[in-house]
Design an enzyme around this catalytic site. Structure first.
Site, PDB file in Angstrom:
ATOM      1  N   ILE A   1       0.812  -1.201  -0.165  1.00 14.58           N
ATOM      2  CA  ILE A   1       0.078   0.043   0.158  1.00 14.58           C
ATOM      3  C   ILE A   1       0.886   1.355  -0.087  1.00 14.58           C
ATOM      4  O   ILE A   1       1.583   1.551   0.753  1.00 14.58           O
ATOM      5  CB  ILE A   1      -1.030  -0.030   1.305  1.00 14.58           C
ATOM      6  CG1 ILE A   1      -1.998  -1.191   1.132  1.00 14.58           C
ATOM      7  CG2 ILE A   1      -1.746   1.280   1.249  1.00 14.58           C
ATOM      8  CD1 ILE A   1      -2.787  -1.330   2.624  1.00 14.58           C
TER       9      ILE A   1
ATOM     10  N   ASP B   1      -5.776  -0.044  10.394  1.00 10.37           N
ATOM     11  CA  ASP B   1      -6.200  -1.415  10.420  1.00 10.37           C
ATOM     12  C   ASP B   1      -7.168  -1.646   9.593  1.00 10.37           C
ATOM     13  O   ASP B   1      -7.381  -2.412   8.839  1.00 10.37           O
ATOM     14  CB  ASP B   1      -6.394  -1.935  11.789  1.00 10.37           C
ATOM     15  CG  ASP B   1      -5.427  -2.168  12.728  1.00 10.37           C
ATOM     16  OD1 ASP B   1      -4.324  -1.982  12.287  1.00 10.37           O
ATOM     17  OD2 ASP B   1      -5.730  -2.243  14.050  1.00 10.37           O
TER      18      ASP B   1
ATOM     19  N   GLU C   1       2.274  -3.633   5.620  1.00 10.07           N
ATOM     20  CA  GLU C   1       1.247  -3.437   4.679  1.00 10.07           C
ATOM     21  C   GLU C   1       1.436  -4.201   3.400  1.00 10.07           C
ATOM     22  O   GLU C   1       0.953  -3.669   2.035  1.00 10.07           O
ATOM     23  CB  GLU C   1       1.167  -1.895   4.193  1.00 10.07           C
ATOM     24  CG  GLU C   1       2.346  -1.334   3.973  1.00 10.07           C
ATOM     25  CD  GLU C   1       3.286  -0.930   5.008  1.00 10.07           C
ATOM     26  OE1 GLU C   1       4.312   0.076   4.654  1.00 10.07           O
ATOM     27  OE2 GLU C   1       3.400  -1.309   6.342  1.00 10.07           O
TER      28      GLU C   1
END
Length: 313
Positions: free
Chosen positions: A193, A209, A235
């Protein structure tokens, strides 16, 4: 050999108090003199038997054979029948030893009447059925517990998908399978990400989260059921797909996933979720580390080139 049973008080005491075989002594008139608990239990724990005729309590003694034991005594094989007040019948077999003053009978074994056999077998079957049900129940509970433990061991606690451990176990299995089926190709897609730290810094770790969960859901909805999706780091996610070298599936699915990031919406969050993707095919003979480093390098090349893009080499 001199067996003086008449004076051997130690032997009689042992037979009366210690042995599990039914034992009884009779007078010369065949009246009951002494007996042990095993004999009482054999007859269903009756009242005091002393001084009663053996034939009235148990039945007639039928002698079937005789064997000389020593010069003073003989052992006779006997049979008799005990009929209870409920009219059940027990066939008794044993040994009878005679001397000058008394008769000793030791029932070595006995046959239970049919009704008792049926009752005991019915009771045993019932107990076995109960034990079988309990065993089945315990086995099912153990199976469920093992499945839960296995799932916990192999699952990422936050996203509910495969974790790093399970990912590498499955990848190793798939590479082993490919060695037996050269027509199959294995593709690995690395994704990370973009600017994930901003979500944590601006909105807090709870929102961070949520981003991870939403991103996981998007990935799962856009890959095939047979593809393996795992979270291998904070991530960072990885997907293993099966395809053929001639197909563009590896690039097409990576691009589809990249574009689908635009559909991720999180209430109260203005930052758009984007991700960078690096993909590669497994090359015959290479180890897992080499494969993963190449996919990881492709993903970082996408980051370096401006993020929110796909690199497949």
């Amino acid at each position: 050999m001199n067996l003086n049973l008449n004076n051997n008080e130690i032997l009689l005491e042992y037979l009366i108090n210690k042995t599990n075989m039914p034992f009884i002594t009779l007078t010369k008139e065949l009246k009951i003199n002494e007996y042990n608990n095993a004999f009482k239990e054999l007859l269903g724990s009756p009242n005091n038997l002393s001084n009663k005729l053996f034939e009235e309590i148990v039945g007639r003694i039928n002698i079937t054979s005789e064997k000389m034991f020593d010069e003073n005594h003989s052992i006779k094989e006997i049979n008799c029948i005990y009929r209870s007040k409920s009219n059940s019948t027990t066939h008794l077999q044993g040994s009878l030893i005679e001397n000058e003053d008394e008769v000793i009978i030791i029932f070595r074994n006995f046959l239970i009447d049919e009704s008792k056999i049926i009752r005991e077998m019915s009771k045993m079957n019932s107990e076995m059925s109960t034990l079988a049900r309990e065993l089945t129940k315990k086995n099912n509970q153990l199976k469920n517990a093992n499945e839960k433990i296995t799932k916990l061991i192999n699952t990422d606690f936050l996203t509910g998908i495969a974790n790093r451990k399970y990912f590498f176990e499955r990848l190793k299995e798939m590479i082993s399978f490919k060695k037996r089926d050269p027509s199959m190709s294995i593709g690995v897609i690395f994704t990370d990400i973009d600017f994930f730290k901003k979500f944590n810094d601006l909105y807090g770790h709870d929102i961070g989260d949520v981003v991870l969960i939403k991103f996981t859901e998007m990935l799962g909805q856009n890959i095939r059921q047979e593809d393996l999706l795992a979270r291998i780091g904070g991530e960072e996610f990885c997907i293993v797909v099966q395809c053929t070298p001639k197909e563009n599936y590896l690039f097409d699915i990576s691009e589809k996933l990249r574009k689908s990031c635009g559909n991720i919406a999180i209430e109260g969050v203005d930052i758009k979720v984007t991700a960078s993707f690096g993909a590669t095919l497994y090359r015959d003979g290479e180890d897992i580390d080499t494969l993963m480093k190449r996919a990881d390098s492709n993903m970082y090349m996408a980051k370096k080139n401006g993020r929110n893009q796909v690199v497949v080499i």
